[in-house]
Design a protein around this motif. Structure first.
Motif, mmCIF file in Angstrom:
data_model
loop_
_atom_site.group_PDB
_atom_site.id
_atom_site.type_symbol
_atom_site.label_atom_id
_atom_site.label_comp_id
_atom_site.label_asym_id
_atom_site.label_seq_id
_atom_site.Cartn_x
_atom_site.Cartn_y
_atom_site.Cartn_z
ATOM 1 N N MET A 1 62.450 34.002 39.351
ATOM 2 C CA MET A 1 61.506 33.218 38.565
ATOM 3 C C MET A 1 60.872 34.121 37.509
ATOM 4 O O MET A 1 60.527 35.265 37.768
ATOM 5 N N ALA A 2 60.710 33.616 36.325
ATOM 6 C CA ALA A 2 60.087 34.360 35.231
ATOM 7 C C ALA A 2 58.571 34.377 35.397
ATOM 8 O O ALA A 2 58.010 33.626 36.188
ATOM 9 N N GLY A 3 57.924 35.229 34.636
ATOM 10 C CA GLY A 3 56.470 35.260 34.642
ATOM 11 C C GLY A 3 55.908 33.969 34.064
ATOM 12 O O GLY A 3 56.630 33.135 33.514
ATOM 13 N N HIS A 4 54.590 33.796 34.200
ATOM 14 C CA HIS A 4 53.961 32.585 33.683
ATOM 15 C C HIS A 4 52.495 32.849 33.314
ATOM 16 O O HIS A 4 51.948 33.892 33.637
ATOM 17 N N PHE A 5 51.917 31.902 32.617
ATOM 18 C CA PHE A 5 50.515 31.958 32.214
ATOM 19 C C PHE A 5 49.683 31.086 33.144
ATOM 20 O O PHE A 5 50.152 30.049 33.609
ATOM 21 N N GLU A 6 48.453 31.496 33.394
ATOM 22 C CA GLU A 6 47.482 30.687 34.137
ATOM 23 C C GLU A 6 46.211 30.575 33.308
ATOM 24 O O GLU A 6 45.730 31.575 32.773
ATOM 25 N N ILE A 7 45.684 29.376 33.200
ATOM 26 C CA ILE A 7 44.371 29.172 32.581
ATOM 27 C C ILE A 7 43.376 29.093 33.721
ATOM 28 O O ILE A 7 43.598 28.389 34.705
ATOM 29 N N PHE A 8 42.270 29.845 33.598
ATOM 30 C CA PHE A 8 41.275 29.862 34.674
ATOM 31 C C PHE A 8 39.873 30.002 34.102
ATOM 32 O O PHE A 8 39.692 30.303 32.923
ATOM 33 N N THR A 9 38.881 29.761 34.936
ATOM 34 C CA THR A 9 37.474 29.946 34.584
ATOM 35 C C THR A 9 36.990 31.199 35.293
ATOM 36 O O THR A 9 37.108 31.293 36.520
ATOM 37 N N ASP A 10 36.462 32.158 34.540
ATOM 38 C CA ASP A 10 36.017 33.414 35.144
ATOM 39 C C ASP A 10 34.643 33.264 35.795
ATOM 40 O O ASP A 10 34.054 32.177 35.807
ATOM 41 N N SER A 11 34.122 34.352 36.333
ATOM 42 C CA SER A 11 32.850 34.315 37.063
ATOM 43 C C SER A 11 31.654 33.986 36.173
ATOM 44 O O SER A 11 30.607 33.590 36.676
ATOM 45 N N GLU A 12 31.814 34.120 34.847
ATOM 46 C CA GLU A 12 30.733 33.797 33.917
ATOM 47 C C GLU A 12 30.948 32.444 33.250
ATOM 48 O O GLU A 12 30.376 32.157 32.206
ATOM 49 N N SER A 13 31.818 31.609 33.830
ATOM 50 C CA SER A 13 32.132 30.258 33.362
ATOM 51 C C SER A 13 32.829 30.230 32.001
ATOM 52 O O SER A 13 32.710 29.262 31.261
ATOM 53 N N ASN A 14 33.544 31.294 31.658
ATOM 54 C CA ASN A 14 34.347 31.328 30.439
ATOM 55 C C ASN A 14 35.777 30.905 30.759
ATOM 56 O O ASN A 14 36.293 31.234 31.824
ATOM 57 N N ILE A 15 36.414 30.205 29.842
ATOM 58 C CA ILE A 15 37.810 29.823 29.989
ATOM 59 C C ILE A 15 38.666 30.980 29.480
ATOM 60 O O ILE A 15 38.451 31.478 28.382
ATOM 61 N N ARG A 16 39.612 31.426 30.272
ATOM 62 C CA ARG A 16 40.514 32.516 29.913
ATOM 63 C C ARG A 16 41.919 32.171 30.390
ATOM 64 O O ARG A 16 42.109 31.235 31.154
ATOM 65 N N PHE A 17 42.904 32.967 29.941
ATOM 66 C CA PHE A 17 44.227 32.860 30.539
ATOM 67 C C PHE A 17 44.706 34.249 30.912
ATOM 68 O O PHE A 17 44.219 35.252 30.411
ATOM 69 N N ARG A 18 45.623 34.292 31.861
ATOM 70 C CA ARG A 18 46.241 35.557 32.239
ATOM 71 C C ARG A 18 47.747 35.384 32.276
ATOM 72 O O ARG A 18 48.249 34.289 32.549
ATOM 73 N N LEU A 19 48.450 36.444 31.979
ATOM 74 C CA LEU A 19 49.905 36.468 32.050
ATOM 75 C C LEU A 19 50.273 37.161 33.342
ATOM 76 O O LEU A 19 49.838 38.284 33.601
ATOM 77 N N LEU A 20 51.040 36.473 34.173
ATOM 78 C CA LEU A 20 51.469 37.021 35.454
ATOM 79 C C LEU A 20 52.958 37.323 35.407
ATOM 80 O O LEU A 20 53.741 36.555 34.846
#
Length: 88
Positions: A1-20
């Motif tokens: 399986m290839a890597g993927h992106f996740e959209i999440f809310t951090d501990s300060e309620s900001n919307i971010r994404f990470r590449l896994l």
């Protein structure tokens, strides 16, 4: 399986994404976005640039900033062209 992106809310309620990576390793975390649509637009921009992005080396300064090095350019003859490495 290839890597993927996740959209999440951090501990300060900001919307971010990470590449896994394929093994779940976090490879990159984005800046904070105002909403999910902006984060999705950021993912699209990363997808477009990732295959063509150049690699550039920087060095940290004692106060934590970064600076571009030009010393390697002065050693090389001016007639020689610089090679660009493909993004990995």
């Amino acid at each position: 399986m290839a890597g993927h992106f996740e959209i999440f809310t951090d501990s300060e309620s900001n919307i971010r994404f990470r590449l896994l990576g394929a093994d779940g390793t976090v490879l990159a975390v984005s800046k904070a976005f105002e909403d999910k649509r902006s984060a999705a637009d950021g993912i699209m921009a990363v997808r477009e640039c990732a295959g063509t992005g150049l690699i550039r080396e920087t060095h940290s300064t004692p106060w934590g900033g970064t600076t571009w090095t030009r010393s390697s350019q002065t050693v090389r003859p001016r007639t020689r062209q610089r090679r660009h490495l493909p993004a990995v």
